[in-house]
Scaffold this active site. Structure first.
Site, PDB file in Angstrom:
ATOM      1  N   ASP A 323     123.156  20.364  83.254  1.00  0.00           N
ATOM      2  CA  ASP A 323     122.157  20.372  82.192  1.00  0.00           C
ATOM      3  C   ASP A 323     122.650  19.434  81.110  1.00  0.00           C
ATOM      4  OD1 ASP A 323     120.487  20.926  80.025  1.00  0.00           O
ATOM      5  OD2 ASP A 323     121.513  22.810  79.548  1.00  0.00           O
ATOM      6  N   GLU A 341     116.902  18.593  79.681  1.00  0.00           N
ATOM      7  CA  GLU A 341     117.238  19.989  79.392  1.00  0.00           C
ATOM      8  C   GLU A 341     115.997  20.814  79.101  1.00  0.00           C
ATOM      9  OE1 GLU A 341     120.409  22.531  76.734  1.00  0.00           O
ATOM     10  OE2 GLU A 341     119.512  20.762  75.819  1.00  0.00           O
ATOM     11  N   GLU A 342     115.096  20.276  78.293  1.00  0.00           N
ATOM     12  CA  GLU A 342     113.900  21.021  77.922  1.00  0.00           C
ATOM     13  C   GLU A 342     113.025  21.335  79.138  1.00  0.00           C
ATOM     14  OE1 GLU A 342     115.368  18.835  74.350  1.00  0.00           O
ATOM     15  OE2 GLU A 342     114.977  18.329  76.441  1.00  0.00           O
TER      16      GLU A 342
END
Length: 821
Positions: A323, A341-342
């Site tokens: 991540d 990541e989002e």
């Protein structure tokens, strides 16, 4: 042919000598992967055949919020909650249902009364909520201080854009179930949730059902003290967890798509309760325990590499999936962010719960999240991100009931310019950060450790990093950690090809982690804005190879010339066997080798001595001594050389002798300040046989009851005699040498009563001994040991500096190549 090539590649990788990256398919296309097969990254032919992560075990550093059945993990129903005692402090999550969670409510007298906030939440959520406006009013009823700041424009826009049927289904069916899930929190969470704080190695495990209830409370913004932006607030170092941040953003398309992912998640978990569990583990490594990068000798050739330009990291089943995190977990997932990541956090919403209890990461920390389930698919990236529908995750469970999906959160540094990235401090920081994460759950041995790591352009894009440097840093960190590497370039085939080319170059030249670290720092000293680190490495390594090739040709030519000279001035065997006893170099002692088999001596001694001197710079003085001594041992054994045992006489270092001859009498011996030992020794030789070759005395001269030290080592002992004024060897004049100085002979004779240079030679041969070491003649017990008279004790051999070695080699070569015989 295809099977044969893959078999050879597998064999090379397993032996850790994989020297180049081959294409994964027989005909490499633009979007094909390159490198070793995925089985070498996973450690198994199956994605799920790799070793599992450690089992969940409750402990002082691992809080388990559910009950682990004694019969083992059960996947037919959710686990029961672990019963504990509520805690309201700085070490644990402050839960919304706590009796300590109070909220000021205005009364009729114009003052405020403190009321249980949980009761206010239940009252608000138990009322019918038929649209987004009523949902906003319910949330603001227990967050009244934010009425003027929370407008929930993104939330309203979402339901305005949805079909009327879909919107109605959400408020009539899904939302009431979310309410039930949120209000069930006191029953599902009965133990305090510890905060994963900085500088601590700690883990927490929860069930998927518990996480869904916690996220339902985040959906309704119920967590206390988590809505402020003040820098001195209690949770200022923690990410925001309440969803009001997302509701209140401008309703861009990607924000609305993230909301769709979250709503779809709740729809799924409300329809069928998930039965698995998740573990969140924080790792912190002190600076003193981190690798010393310049000294790392692990070769990059031991790193199995797979480069894929087509697939994504979440497609790397069975691997540790990186991540590209923000130090505040989740990054902009509840804001405007829609990148790696989002996206991962909204398609696997259970990861969002890490934001509840994980303090922002420090440079030496990482977070591993094991067991998350994917609920949605997507398309696009950034502003083009879109929810693409439901996803049925078929990832199997491990022995602890976790999905076999591990997400590793490591945060890169943000850079505003390339100059900032190419600083030593920045390189060290990124190396240590990556290593801390990659070495999660690995033992101390070099590996390989499975499963491998699926990563990509970590720290690039919005963070301003360059892919070239980040690939090298991750290669180094994974090599140091001992885990294989699967790299996903997100469609960038040019990066794939460049990366493979540089990897092959590093492997070809046998570059180690420490070596690459030094090269990167050298690149940092250049004008990094005008070139690329890949091109720099190619220039340096290929240039070094060309230079080495030229030097090799020159060296071979010189070696051939030197060999020609050696053949022209071939030495008699008597001189070759006694190189260290040349009369011009030391004294005028005569030598007779009439009893030797000349042919055998040439074969056994000449080649070994010549080879030893040719390699003196490489193997050092100790090895030279041992090699020459062993050569003489072999010849001596083959010619039946023998000596009588040592015999102890007295403790005055005296051996009876005539003043000017070596005969049947004893010799008085002394080495001045460097004494041979505490005892006197008698040595003998047999008539008509060569005496101990270390003494090299004519066989017609009988020496009875006497044993001498190793003669072949005298050359090096004499070489150690440096001129006190200049520090250079004195080999030009025999009269200025140690054995040729008359003054020293007189002084030595007066002190030790020695009258012959032959005995002085014997004494000087023992000067290699320090006071802290023991000579061959130190212990009387040694006279009874069954060892060859030619044995050499390695302990008495001394070291010599590289500079002196070079001087010795030149002088020896010059002397014997120019000396007419």
């Amino acid at each position: 042919m295809y099977k044969c090539r893959h078999f050879i590649r597998a064999l090379l990788v397993n032996r850790k000598i994989f020297q180049s990256v081959l294409p994964c398919s027989t005909m490499a296309a633009d979007h094909d992967c390159k490198g070793v097969p995925m089985s070498h990254i996973i450690g198994s032919q199956s994605p799920w055949g790799a070793p599992e992560f450690p089992l969940i075990q409750p402990g002082f550093d691992h809080a388990v919020l559910y009950h682990i059945p004694g019969s083992g993990t059960q996947l037919d129903r959710p686990p029961k909650p672990q019963i504990g005692k509520e805690k309201w402090d700085h070490e644990h999550v402050r839960m919304p249902f706590s009796k300590h969670s109070l909220y000021p409510v205005p009364n009729d007298a114009g003052k405020s009364d403190l009321r249980s906030r949980w009761e206010m939440i239940k009252d608000a959520l138990n009322k019918p909520i038929r649209n987004s406006t009523e949902l906003e009013e319910a949330i603001l009823s227990y967050n009244t201080q934010f009425k003027d700041r929370w407008h929930f424009q993104a939330l309203h826009k979402l339901f305005d854009t949805l079909d009327e049927e879909e919107s109605q289904y959400f408020f009539d069916v899904t939302l009431p179930e979310i309410v039930k899930l949120a209000l069930a929190l006191p029953k599902l969470i009965q133990s305090p949730i510890p905060l994963l704080k900085q500088h601590k190695n700690r883990s927490v495990s929860l069930s998927q059902q518990q996480i869904s209830s916690l996220l339902a409370n985040a959906f309704f913004c119920t967590f206390p003290r988590r809505n402020t932006y003040k820098k001195d607030a209690e949770y200022s170092k923690y990410p925001h967890i309440n969803f009001n941040v997302l509701y209140n953003t401008k309703p861009s398309s990607d924000v609305l798509e993230k909301l769709k992912c979250i709503c779809h998640y709740f729809r799924r978990v409300c329809q069928k309760v998930p039965v698995g569990v998740l573990t969140f583990a924080r790792r912190s490594v002190a600076p003193r325990a981190q690798p010393h990068w310049p000294a790392s000798d692990r070769p990059l050739s031991t790193l199995p590499l797979h480069v894929d330009p087509e697939n994504t990291i979440e497609d790397a089943h069975g691997l540790i999936q990186v991540d590209f995190a923000n130090k505040f977990l989740g990054g902009g997932v509840l804001g405007y962010g829609s990148v790696q990541e989002e996206i991962r956090f909204v398609i696997c919403p259970e990861l969002l719960i890490s934001m509840l209890f994980t303090e922002c990461l420090r440079p030496n920390e990482a977070l591993m999240m094991i067991g998350c389930e994917q609920f949605s698919t997507y398309t696009g990236y950034g502003h083009s991100f879109q929810w693409a529908g439901d996803f049925a995750d078929e990832t199997p469970y491990d022995s602890s009931g976790r999905r076999r999906c591990a997400v590793l959160a490591i945060d890169a540094m943000p850079f505003h310019s390339k100059l900032q990235e190419y600083r030593k401090e920045a390189v060290n920081r990124e190396l240590n950060k990556a290593w801390v994460g990659f070495s999660f759950y690995t033992p101390d041995d070099p590996g390989p450790h499975y499963p491998g790591v699926a990563t990509g352009n970590w720290g690039c894009g919005a963070f301003g990093g360059t892919a070239a440097l980040k690939t090298l840093i991750q290669m180094m960190a994974l090599t140091q950690a001992g885990r294989p590497m699967a790299y996903y370039t997100f469609g960038d085939t040019a990066l794939r090809d460049s990366m493979v080319q540089v990897y092959n170059l590093l492997v070809k030249h046998g570059v180690t982690v420490g070596g690459l670290y030094g090269l990167i720092l050298e690149f940092c000293k250049t004008d990094v804005l005008k070139t690329n680190v890949y091109r720099f490495l190619e220039k340096v390594l290929d240039g070094a190879e060309s230079s080495n090739n030229s030097q090799s040709v020159k060296t071979k030519t010189e070696s051939m010339n030197l060999n020609t000279e050696t053949e022209q001035y071939s030495l008699p065997l008597s001189v070759e066997l006694a190189l260290d006893r040349s009369p011009d170099m030391f004294d005028d002692v005569d030598f007779h080798f009439d009893d030797f088999d000349i042919t055998l001596a040439k074969l056994k001694v000449k080649n070994k001595i010549q080879k030893t001197f040719n390699n003196v710079d490489d193997i050092g003085k100790n090895e030279v001594k041992i090699e020459m001594s062993r050569s003489l041992i072999e010849v001596g054994n083959q010619h039946n050389m023998s000596t009588s045992p040592e015999k102890i006489v007295d403790n005055d270092h005296k051996m009876s002798t005539s003043s000017n001859s070596i005969g049947d009498s004893n010799l008085k011996m002394s080495t001045g300040s460097h004494k041979i030992g505490d005892s006197d020794y008698k040595m003998s030789t047999c008539s008509n046989k060569m005496a101990d070759p270390r003494l090299l005395i004519s066989p017609d001269k009988k020496v009875e009851n006497m044993k001498t030290p190793n003669q072949t080592s005298r050359l090096f002992q004499e070489m150690e005699k440096l001129d006190e004024n200049s520090g250079k060897l004195n080999l030009k004049s025999p009269h200025s040498s140690v054995f040729g100085q008359k003054a020293k002979q007189k002084e030595t004779a007066e002190n030790s009563k020695i009258s012959t240079p032959k005995v002085r030679l014997f004494n000087e041969g023992e000067k290699v001994e320090d006071n802290s070491r023991k000579s061959d003649f130190e212990s009387p017990q040694k006279s009874h040991q069954k060892h060859s008279a030619m044995d050499v004790d390695d302990k008495i051999l001394t070291e010599v500096s590289p500079d002196v070695k070079k001087k010795l080699t030149r002088k020896i070569t010059d002397y014997f190549s120019k000396k007419p015989i």
